[in-house]
Design a protein around this motif. Structure first.
Motif, PDB file in Angstrom:
ATOM      1  N   SER A 547       5.370  -5.058   2.663  1.00 27.78           N
ATOM      2  CA  SER A 547       4.042  -4.811   3.240  1.00 27.78           C
ATOM      3  C   SER A 547       3.790  -3.329   3.460  1.00 27.78           C
ATOM      4  N   SER A 548       4.807  -2.580   3.876  1.00 32.30           N
ATOM      5  CA  SER A 548       4.594  -1.147   4.112  1.00 32.30           C
ATOM      6  C   SER A 548       4.304  -0.416   2.802  1.00 32.30           C
ATOM      7  N   PHE A 549       4.999  -0.799   1.727  1.00 27.60           N
ATOM      8  CA  PHE A 549       4.738  -0.154   0.439  1.00 27.60           C
ATOM      9  C   PHE A 549       3.351  -0.527  -0.077  1.00 27.60           C
ATOM     10  N   ALA A 550       2.927  -1.766   0.174  1.00 28.33           N
ATOM     11  CA  ALA A 550       1.576  -2.183  -0.223  1.00 28.33           C
ATOM     12  C   ALA A 550       0.519  -1.378   0.536  1.00 28.33           C
ATOM     13  N   ILE A 551       0.735  -1.180   1.837  1.00 26.60           N
ATOM     14  CA  ILE A 551      -0.205  -0.381   2.639  1.00 26.60           C
ATOM     15  C   ILE A 551      -0.226   1.059   2.139  1.00 26.60           C
ATOM     16  N   TYR A 552       0.958   1.584   1.834  1.00 29.44           N
ATOM     17  CA  TYR A 552       1.052   2.961   1.326  1.00 29.44           C
ATOM     18  C   TYR A 552       0.272   3.118   0.018  1.00 29.44           C
ATOM     19  N   LEU A 553       0.440   2.164  -0.904  1.00 30.85           N
ATOM     20  CA  LEU A 553      -0.280   2.226  -2.172  1.00 30.85           C
ATOM     21  C   LEU A 553      -1.783   2.126  -1.969  1.00 30.85           C
ATOM     22  N   MET A 554      -2.203   1.279  -1.036  1.00 23.70           N
ATOM     23  CA  MET A 554      -3.637   1.125  -0.771  1.00 23.70           C
ATOM     24  C   MET A 554      -4.228   2.428  -0.237  1.00 23.70           C
ATOM     25  N   LEU A 555      -3.566   3.033   0.738  1.00 23.99           N
ATOM     26  CA  LEU A 555      -4.061   4.293   1.302  1.00 23.99           C
ATOM     27  C   LEU A 555      -4.041   5.405   0.260  1.00 23.99           C
ATOM     28  N   LEU A 556      -2.964   5.452  -0.523  1.00 26.29           N
ATOM     29  CA  LEU A 556      -2.861   6.483  -1.557  1.00 26.29           C
ATOM     30  C   LEU A 556      -3.940   6.301  -2.616  1.00 26.29           C
ATOM     31  N   GLY A 557      -4.214   5.041  -2.982  1.00 27.54           N
ATOM     32  CA  GLY A 557      -5.241   4.769  -3.980  1.00 27.54           C
ATOM     33  C   GLY A 557      -6.621   5.196  -3.520  1.00 27.54           C
ATOM     34  N   VAL A 558      -6.962   4.867  -2.294  1.00 29.13           N
ATOM     35  CA  VAL A 558      -8.272   5.253  -1.746  1.00 29.13           C
ATOM     36  C   VAL A 558      -8.385   6.772  -1.670  1.00 29.13           C
ATOM     37  N   PHE A 559      -7.316   7.422  -1.202  1.00 33.15           N
ATOM     38  CA  PHE A 559      -7.319   8.886  -1.080  1.00 33.15           C
ATOM     39  C   PHE A 559      -7.491   9.558  -2.452  1.00 33.15           C
ATOM     40  N   THR A 560      -6.748   9.052  -3.442  1.00 29.68           N
ATOM     41  CA  THR A 560      -6.825   9.644  -4.779  1.00 29.68           C
ATOM     42  C   THR A 560      -8.181   9.387  -5.430  1.00 29.68           C
ATOM     43  N   GLN A 561      -8.690   8.165  -5.268  1.00 27.76           N
ATOM     44  CA  GLN A 561      -9.954   7.794  -5.904  1.00 27.76           C
ATOM     45  C   GLN A 561     -11.138   8.591  -5.369  1.00 27.76           C
ATOM     46  N   TYR A 562     -11.210   8.744  -4.054  1.00 28.62           N
ATOM     47  CA  TYR A 562     -12.425   9.302  -3.460  1.00 28.62           C
ATOM     48  C   TYR A 562     -12.301  10.761  -3.018  1.00 28.62           C
ATOM     49  N   ILE A 563     -11.074  11.297  -2.966  1.00 26.82           N
ATOM     50  CA  ILE A 563     -10.918  12.687  -2.512  1.00 26.82           C
ATOM     51  C   ILE A 563     -10.287  13.566  -3.589  1.00 26.82           C
ATOM     52  N   VAL A 564      -9.175  13.103  -4.155  1.00 30.00           N
ATOM     53  CA  VAL A 564      -8.460  13.941  -5.119  1.00 30.00           C
ATOM     54  C   VAL A 564      -9.147  13.938  -6.487  1.00 30.00           C
ATOM     55  N   TYR A 565      -9.429  12.749  -7.026  1.00 29.39           N
ATOM     56  CA  TYR A 565      -9.941  12.654  -8.393  1.00 29.39           C
ATOM     57  C   TYR A 565     -11.255  13.407  -8.623  1.00 29.39           C
TER      58      TYR A 565
END
Length: 707
Positions: A547-565
């Motif tokens: 569950s912690s890795f799933a949460i990490y991937l979700m947060l990382l995905g949102v951050f990359t999609q809307y801020i980094v990319y």
């Protein structure tokens, strides 16, 4: 039997799957420095980075992070199923590849087995391959790079050697945290414990810091030779940050220097406190190389952070200390209340913190009680040999009565399985306080013999003490009287004790004072020691990892999609390395805290209900009496359980040391376990005897408390 066979088959399948995944992960390390990787694999990986959710970090996590976390989850299921095995089945496994466990004494390494040397040699070979492969690959581009940077070819080669040295150090760092992850599911799956694996952490730490030091030194030489020393003061926001690397290296050097054996043993406090610099070492290391490349070493550190946070949560509870017994040899037996649901195997350890002595110091001690014979009590033996233990002894032996002592604990930690029943005889050799793991083993064998009616091996306990006052420790071999304690009619354990007092010619009566027992009155906030993650701890740990890795991937995905990319467009060059690395570290910590806290608090509620029941029993048992605890009903003088009821003979030898070679070589049983716990010289002497080839029936096992 059919059910047991099915469980064994499933566990074997899990173990094979984990092995295949690990070999695939090692293959990635082997192929990385080759032209095949750069010319064939990299284009496909770069094509995969078109994902706007993870960028280039995605395929790196898929190749290096996800496989190890999957192995950790598989290990949790493997160990959970192992708990369902019958104790006899678990302990009677046939010996295989005995020669691979034969001890060798290697200068600089101490006692190692052939398996350990083979694996370490393969790791060194991997490092050499990794270094040589990258060096060859980047030397092919040296002329092109030299022209573009307007520097001499040898200077460019020096730059390449520096970076390859640092990259190889990252390989060592990748495996550095596994041995110190106490609640790991990976170590026990391999039959290892964190305490027994500390030497691997030391080896890897020395190798990693040597490489990082060379890496930093080469770059300072390179900057000086190219007249660019100002590079040392640059914080590359879109590339490698030199200042962050220098801070990380400085923290590492301080830890490395203070871990030198003479400094560590003479100034343990300094070693302990400086080792907390690992936090800054890792933070600035990630900021130095960037989170993308750091994902290669992320899984080991990820599991360590998770374990460290769970230990922090457990240590917030104050343990219920019931009594302390002060022996005549400056030794303390601490007795804690524990829940019936907490089980542990022999030779397990627990870490203890006494805030009134030091809020930061945690010290490991071997548990001498048995969770089957003593379901509500956990006991440890503490020998006064350092400043912390002396302070504890002085506090407890003070003339003014001590009614309560605040104590926090972490653990227990120990082996996932025992294997003592596979031997025909056990020869236990101890020096001083090294007897503690053998007390727990003997109590386990008493339980197996008296309750499960298992055939147990003959036992010879050889204990060497400096003076006769230490003979009082032998009184702790048998558990104090309880409903589970065997009597002479119910236990047929064949136990012979040979005690050697090396510095005296005879017993000194004035040194044999009766033990003094202190009873404490627990406070309302004191809790019995309970399993941190409940009775199904391995399944809970699997849930936390997943569950912690799933949460990490979700947060990382949102951050990359809307801020980094929107800024970076998957070029990995435009968005700040520092911001990306800092965000990833925060996401990692947040995901671990949320997942671990949820599972911990859910189990804490269940533990609190059981603790309330124990408190009610204690209150009802002590009403109308002067007793402070229900242990008063069980903890009586050892004379009520005659030592001779189980121990066949106790022979005390004064003024001499045991002739270990003669004793071991005279044993004729076909399967003999030679267990040793004590000073380094004693352990090496037994290892040399077992590896000499004069006795093929000896199987060596060592328990060490110094490193």
């Amino acid at each position: 039997m059919a059910s047991s066979g099915m469980i064994n088959a499933v566990r074997t399948a899990i173990l094979l799957l984990a092995l295949v995944i690990f070999l695939g992960n090692i293959m990635m390390w082997i192929i990385m420095p080759t032209d095949t990787y750069y010319n064939i694999w990299v284009p496909h990986l770069m094509a995969a980075t078109n994902s706007t959710f993870f960028g280039i970090q995605g395929p790196i996590m898929m190749d290096f992070t996800f496989p190890i976390l999957l192995i950790a989850v598989l290990g949790c299921f493997y160990l959970h199923l192992g708990k369902k095995e019958n104790a006899v089945t678990k302990s009677s496994k046939a010996r295989s590849l005995k020669f691979m466990r034969r001890p060798m004494i290697v200068k600089g390494f101490g006692i190692v087995t052939l398996t350990e040397m083979a694996l370490f040699s393969m790791f060194i070979a991997l490092c050499v391959w990794y270094f040589g492969g990258y060096l060859r690959h980047w030397f092919e581009q040296v002329h092109q790079r030299s022209s573009s940077k307007h520097e001499k070819v040898w200077q460019t080669k020096l730059d390449r050697v520096g970076i390859v040295t640092g990259v190889t150090g990252n390989l060592c760092l990748t495996f550095l945290f596994y041995p110190v992850t106490r609640g790991s599911s990976i170590l026990p799956m391999l039959g290892l414990t964190s305490e027994g694996s500390i030497k691997y952490h030391i080896w890897l730490g020395h190798l990693a810091m040597a490489l990082f030091t060379i890496h930093g030194s080469i770059y300072f030489i390179y900057w000086i030779m190219t007249h660019r020393l100002s590079e040392a003061l640059k914080w590359g926001d879109n590339y490698v940050s030199n200042i962050a690397g220098e801070i990380s290296l400085l923290c590492g050097l301080v830890m490395w220097i203070t871990s030198y054996p003479k400094i560590r043993r003479k100034m343990f406090d300094l070693f302990l406190y400086t080792h907390y610099l690992y936090i800054f070492f890792m933070i600035f290391f990630i900021l130095h190389i960037g989170i993308g490349f750091a994902c290669i070493m992320l899984p080991g550190f990820y599991l360590f952070v998770m374990d460290r946070y769970l230990r922090f949560l457990q240590s917030r509870n104050k343990a219920r200390l019931v009594s302390a017994r002060l022996l005549s040899c400056n030794t303390i037996e601490l007795n804690f209340s524990k829940s019936r649901g907490l089980s542990y195997n022999p030779t397990s350890t627990i870490f203890i913190n006494v805030p009134s002595i030091s809020k930061l110091q945690w010290h490991p001690f071997t548990i001498i009680s048995n969770s089957n014979l003593e379901p509500q009590k956990l006991s440890v033996l503490i020998k006064c040999e350092g400043n912390w233990t002396r302070s504890l002894y002085d506090m407890l032996s003070s003339p003014s009565p001590l009614h309560h002592l605040e104590v926090a604990v972490e653990g227990p930690y120990g082996p996932a399985a025992t294997h003592f029943l596979r031997h025909d005889m056990l020869v236990m050799i101890s020096g001083g306080s090294g007897i503690t793991p053998f007390i727990s083993i003997i109590r386990e064998l008493i339980f197996l013999n008296s309750t499960l009616k298992c055939k147990t091996p003959k036992i010879i306990l050889i204990s060497a003490f400096k003076n006769s006052s230490h003979l009082s420790i032998l009184d702790l071999i048998l558990p104090t009287h309880s409903s589970h304690t065997p009597t002479s009619n119910s236990c047929n354990l064949d136990l012979q004790v040979e005690a050697y007092v090396t510095r005296e010619k005879g017993r000194h009566k004035d040194q044999m004072a009766k033990p003094r027992t202190l009873w404490f009155k627990p406070e309302a906030c004191d809790m019995p020691i309970s399993p941190t993650l409940g009775p199904n701890s391995w399944l809970c740990l699997a849930a936390i990892i997943s569950s912690s890795f799933a949460i990490y991937l979700m947060l990382l995905g949102v951050f990359t999609q809307y801020i980094v990319y929107p800024i970076d467009q998957n070029t990995n060059m435009l968005y700040s390395y520092t911001k990306k690395g800092s965000a990833s570290m925060m996401f990692l910590c947040f995901s671990v805290v949320v997942a671990a806290s949820t599972v911990f608090l859910w189990n804490k509620k269940r533990n609190a209900e059981e603790a309330k029941q124990v408190q009610d029993i204690d209150d009802s048992g002590t009403s109308g009496s002067t007793s402070n605890s229900s242990f008063d009903q069980d903890d009586v003088e050892m004379e009520s359980l005659p030592l001779q009821s189980i121990i066949k003979s106790v022979n005390v030898h004064y003024g001499q040391r045991p002739n270990l070679k003669r004793i071991l070589l005279e044993i004729k049983e076909s399967r003999v376990g030679a267990l040793v716990s004590g000073p380094k010289k004693m352990r090496e002497e037994v290892a040399a005897i077992c590896s000499s080839g004069q006795a093929d029936n000896l199987e060596f096992e060592s328990f060490s408390f110094t490193w």
